[in-house]
Every structure is written in C-alpha cells, then in structure tokens.
Design a protein around this motif. Sequence first.
Motif, PDB file in Angstrom:
ATOM      1  N   MET A   7     -16.509   6.796   8.199  1.00 21.32           N
ATOM      2  CA  MET A   7     -15.160   6.977   8.702  1.00 21.32           C
ATOM      3  C   MET A   7     -14.185   6.607   7.610  1.00 21.32           C
ATOM      4  O   MET A   7     -14.282   5.526   7.041  1.00 21.32           O
ATOM      5  CB  MET A   7     -14.900   6.094   9.923  1.00 21.32           C
ATOM      6  N   PRO A   8     -13.295   7.480   7.252  1.00 17.68           N
ATOM      7  CA  PRO A   8     -12.383   7.196   6.145  1.00 17.68           C
ATOM      8  C   PRO A   8     -11.368   6.157   6.510  1.00 17.68           C
ATOM      9  O   PRO A   8     -10.909   6.077   7.636  1.00 17.68           O
ATOM     10  CB  PRO A   8     -11.716   8.552   5.891  1.00 17.68           C
ATOM     11  N   HIS A   9     -11.018   5.362   5.528  1.00 22.87           N
ATOM     12  CA  HIS A   9      -9.868   4.458   5.660  1.00 22.87           C
ATOM     13  C   HIS A   9      -8.742   5.122   4.898  1.00 22.87           C
ATOM     14  O   HIS A   9      -8.681   5.067   3.685  1.00 22.87           O
ATOM     15  CB  HIS A   9     -10.210   3.104   5.072  1.00 22.87           C
ATOM     16  N   TYR A  42      -9.444  -1.176  -5.808  1.00 24.67           N
ATOM     17  CA  TYR A  42      -8.264  -0.455  -5.355  1.00 24.67           C
ATOM     18  C   TYR A  42      -7.028  -1.345  -5.267  1.00 24.67           C
ATOM     19  O   TYR A  42      -5.932  -0.839  -5.072  1.00 24.67           O
ATOM     20  CB  TYR A  42      -8.519   0.167  -3.976  1.00 24.67           C
ATOM     21  N   THR A  43      -7.200  -2.644  -5.369  1.00 19.00           N
ATOM     22  CA  THR A  43      -6.064  -3.545  -5.174  1.00 19.00           C
ATOM     23  C   THR A  43      -5.044  -3.458  -6.297  1.00 19.00           C
ATOM     24  O   THR A  43      -3.917  -3.922  -6.144  1.00 19.00           O
ATOM     25  CB  THR A  43      -6.559  -5.002  -5.057  1.00 19.00           C
ATOM     26  N   HIS A  44      -5.407  -2.863  -7.424  1.00 24.86           N
ATOM     27  CA  HIS A  44      -4.421  -2.727  -8.492  1.00 24.86           C
ATOM     28  C   HIS A  44      -3.298  -1.799  -8.086  1.00 24.86           C
ATOM     29  O   HIS A  44      -2.221  -1.818  -8.693  1.00 24.86           O
ATOM     30  CB  HIS A  44      -5.091  -2.233  -9.770  1.00 24.86           C
ATOM     31  N   PHE A  45      -3.526  -0.970  -7.042  1.00 23.53           N
ATOM     32  CA  PHE A  45      -2.445  -0.123  -6.548  1.00 23.53           C
ATOM     33  C   PHE A  45      -1.296  -0.953  -6.002  1.00 23.53           C
ATOM     34  O   PHE A  45      -0.144  -0.518  -6.018  1.00 23.53           O
ATOM     35  CB  PHE A  45      -2.954   0.817  -5.458  1.00 23.53           C
ATOM     36  N   VAL A 102       0.518  -3.037   2.471  1.00 20.97           N
ATOM     37  CA  VAL A 102      -0.081  -3.914   3.478  1.00 20.97           C
ATOM     38  C   VAL A 102      -1.374  -3.312   4.006  1.00 20.97           C
ATOM     39  O   VAL A 102      -2.386  -4.004   4.190  1.00 20.97           O
ATOM     40  CB  VAL A 102       0.918  -4.168   4.625  1.00 20.97           C
ATOM     41  N   TYR A 103      -1.345  -1.994   4.246  1.00 21.02           N
ATOM     42  CA  TYR A 103      -2.522  -1.273   4.735  1.00 21.02           C
ATOM     43  C   TYR A 103      -3.676  -1.383   3.744  1.00 21.02           C
ATOM     44  O   TYR A 103      -4.836  -1.594   4.124  1.00 21.02           O
ATOM     45  CB  TYR A 103      -2.112   0.182   4.951  1.00 21.02           C
ATOM     46  N   LEU A 104      -3.381  -1.262   2.485  1.00 22.84           N
ATOM     47  CA  LEU A 104      -4.426  -1.292   1.462  1.00 22.84           C
ATOM     48  C   LEU A 104      -5.015  -2.691   1.309  1.00 22.84           C
ATOM     49  O   LEU A 104      -6.230  -2.863   1.180  1.00 22.84           O
ATOM     50  CB  LEU A 104      -3.868  -0.806   0.124  1.00 22.84           C
ATOM     51  N   VAL A 105      -4.163  -3.706   1.333  1.00 19.94           N
ATOM     52  CA  VAL A 105      -4.641  -5.077   1.149  1.00 19.94           C
ATOM     53  C   VAL A 105      -5.458  -5.540   2.353  1.00 19.94           C
ATOM     54  O   VAL A 105      -6.528  -6.139   2.221  1.00 19.94           O
ATOM     55  CB  VAL A 105      -3.449  -6.023   0.909  1.00 19.94           C
ATOM     56  N   ASP A 107      -6.922  -3.661   4.608  1.00 26.72           N
ATOM     57  CA  ASP A 107      -8.068  -2.780   4.828  1.00 26.72           C
ATOM     58  C   ASP A 107      -8.255  -2.390   6.284  1.00 26.72           C
ATOM     59  O   ASP A 107      -9.295  -1.889   6.675  1.00 26.72           O
ATOM     60  CB  ASP A 107      -9.350  -3.416   4.300  1.00 26.72           C
ATOM     61  N   ASN A 108      -7.260  -2.626   7.116  1.00 24.08           N
ATOM     62  CA  ASN A 108      -7.274  -2.125   8.491  1.00 24.08           C
ATOM     63  C   ASN A 108      -5.837  -2.127   9.004  1.00 24.08           C
ATOM     64  O   ASN A 108      -4.988  -2.843   8.475  1.00 24.08           O
ATOM     65  CB  ASN A 108      -8.178  -2.970   9.395  1.00 24.08           C
ATOM     66  N   TRP A 109      -5.593  -1.335  10.031  1.00 22.45           N
ATOM     67  CA  TRP A 109      -4.237  -1.225  10.558  1.00 22.45           C
ATOM     68  C   TRP A 109      -4.080  -2.218  11.720  1.00 22.45           C
ATOM     69  O   TRP A 109      -4.678  -2.074  12.766  1.00 22.45           O
ATOM     70  CB  TRP A 109      -3.940   0.190  11.041  1.00 22.45           C
ATOM     71  N   TRP A 110      -3.239  -3.233  11.500  1.00 19.24           N
ATOM     72  CA  TRP A 110      -3.040  -4.267  12.514  1.00 19.24           C
ATOM     73  C   TRP A 110      -1.579  -4.365  12.942  1.00 19.24           C
ATOM     74  O   TRP A 110      -1.224  -5.251  13.742  1.00 19.24           O
ATOM     75  CB  TRP A 110      -3.469  -5.635  11.950  1.00 19.24           C
ATOM     76  N   MET A 111      -0.721  -3.473  12.434  1.00 27.51           N
ATOM     77  CA  MET A 111       0.721  -3.600  12.662  1.00 27.51           C
ATOM     78  C   MET A 111       1.212  -2.884  13.908  1.00 27.51           C
ATOM     79  O   MET A 111       2.406  -2.866  14.187  1.00 27.51           O
ATOM     80  CB  MET A 111       1.477  -3.072  11.431  1.00 27.51           C
ATOM     81  N   GLY A 112       0.323  -2.263  14.681  1.00 27.80           N
ATOM     82  CA  GLY A 112       0.716  -1.673  15.950  1.00 27.80           C
ATOM     83  C   GLY A 112       1.108  -0.214  15.851  1.00 27.80           C
ATOM     84  O   GLY A 112       1.244   0.357  14.766  1.00 27.80           O
ATOM     85  N   GLU A 113       1.300   0.395  17.029  1.00 27.09           N
ATOM     86  CA  GLU A 113       1.575   1.823  17.105  1.00 27.09           C
ATOM     87  C   GLU A 113       2.958   2.188  16.577  1.00 27.09           C
ATOM     88  O   GLU A 113       3.144   3.239  15.977  1.00 27.09           O
ATOM     89  CB  GLU A 113       1.425   2.295  18.561  1.00 27.09           C
TER      90      GLU A 113
END
Length: 367
Positions: A7-9, A42-45, A102-105, A107-113
Amino acid sequence: MNKAIPMPHNHSFPIFSEQHDNDFNTTYTANTSVQTTDHPHYTHFVYIWSVLFSLILLSNGSLLYLLITRRHLITSFTIYLFSILVANVLCWCVCMLPLEMVYLVSDNWWMGETACDLYLYGNWLLPGVITSSHALISITRIWAVIRPHSYRNVHTPRLAMALCAGVWISVHLFCLPLLVMDRSFFRQPTSGCRLNLTAQLWSEAYLTVIFYVADAIILLSFPLITYKTIQNSQQHAKLVSPEGGKAPLHYRSKSLVALTAMSVSIAVIWAPNHVVSIVTKYHRAELPDAVWQLLWVVYPLQAVVDPVLFALCLASIRCEVKRLVVKTKAAIYDHVKSVQMRTTTRVSTEIYSVSHQQKRFQVDYSM
C-alpha cells in the motif's frame, strides 16, 4: 495468516499521483492494519522543502506586498501575476509544504479529515489554478500580437480581473467534484491522505485538460507569439523608416521578454514532470527512485522562479523591488544601530555605577 499487500504512502503531487506510490515501504494487511517501515533517506526532503518554503514565501510575499501597496504597478498584465502569486502562496505555504513535511516525517496521516481536505485542495486544485493562469497569459499574448488594436482597446484591467476570476471559478468547478466525491464515498481510511483516482475516471479528464493541455498551450504558443512580435516590430520599423530595414533595437516587448522567461521555466521545470507522468502511466515504465526524488524537488521550484523572473523582466517591478531592498536594509541598519546604542549606554551606566560604588567603598575604608 494475513497476506501483506503493498500500500503506497502517498507523498505526491497530482502530476505523478500514482506512478511512484511503491517508493514508500508501507504495507496493508487483510485485517486493515498498517505496517510502516522507516525510510530515513527521504527525510532530507524536510530540509529541502523548508528552504523552498522560505524562498516561496519571501519571493511571492514580497511581490504581493508591492502590488498591494504600490497602486501604480497594477496593470492588465500584472493582474495575472497577482493571481499566480496568490495561488503560489496558498498552494505551497498554506496547504502543501507544511502538511507534506509533517506527513513525511510522521509517516502516517494523523491530522484528521479536515486537514486532509486542505492538503488535497492544495495538492490538486491550486496547482491547476497556477497552470491555467500561465496558459491564460499565453492566450492573451496571442491576442495581443494577432489583434493588437483590439487588444489595446478591449483588454483593460477590469477584463483581466474577470478572466482571472474565470480561471479560479472554472478550475474549482472542474476539481471540487473530485474532492467532494472522494471525501463522501471513495476515500480509503487506511491509505493515509490521498485521492482515490481509480474510483473516479473524471480525474483523467482533469489532469489532461488542466495540466497537459495547459502545458501544450504555453509551449506551442511561444513560437507563434515570437514570430508575430518580430513581424509587428518590422512593420513598425517600416512606418518609422519608409526605406525599410531592421526593427530598431529599442523596440522590444516587455511582455514578450516575460513570456519568454516563463516559457523556458515551464519547459525546464514542469514539462519534464508531465512527460514522465504520461510515459510511466501509459507504458508502465518504472523509473529509479532518484528520478522521483528529483521531480519532487523541482516541481515546487516553479513557485520560486515565477516571481523572480517577473521581477527581472518587468522594469517597474524591478525598480520597486530595489527600493524595497534598500528600505529594508536601512531599517535593519537603524535597528542594529539603535540596539548597539542602547547596549553601549547600558554598559556605560553599569561601569559608572560600579566605579561610583568602588569610590564610595574606598572613602568609607579610609575613614
């Protein structure tokens, strides 16, 4: 036993929304649990995008400040620039880069809809406004070189504002159904924050019309505009000098210079991304991870290049930028000088106080 399904992130921009999804090591199991492996390379982004965020905010914000506070800069042409600058700031500084980092660091979406809606709005709709605004500039320049008298008589700042408003409204009408339908019916809660493209064929039409066709308009219109501009300048030279000859060197189109710079930047920055997107999509080609990383860095760079190119090509804006830089440097110098004076005064006062206390102590000791 649950079978792990890739599943892609999705940390992506719309032009390559599905092609590079497998670059991230996230798996989705049959019981809907998400297993994510770390990818520190990827964190260098985060550092790169932080620099881009600062540059975008500084360059676009400075020109917006000048256009708002210097009313004499407002012309039919700079209104298009104003529209692009607003879209750049909203897209990259409000919706995209902060949430993307924030999404990259995390590594999951926790900020809500709601934050996801804002992210997708900046990911899909606002880049469409930027691209369409560039195409609108090319279309108006075609009008200017083919029907110059009509352009001068009809193309007023009010018409330019109406055209820019039409771009914003049309892109919203084109893209908002995608976002609303995705939020209401098709968004997969286990896929982080990404648009479910496979469930909406309308996304193909949106990408084709707003991005690919707009790029084609910008790049293909440039030779026509250049040819007609040279032809018009030669006609102007014949009117000035009946004997004919080459066009005078001072007869140049400022808008053509700006359009030339814009077309080159589109060809260098955006067009390769769109070409790669089309090739990988229809030919199922897999590109090295380094190529995708380069595209992720280059694509936001357009928001830095736009205001710089316009400031360099338009003399009125360039002069105001110079004045703003000089004024800012003078304000910083005055502030530093004031701080130094206050510091010197405070140090002198403390030295005097210490010296006075020492004298009092010597007098008391002698008595």
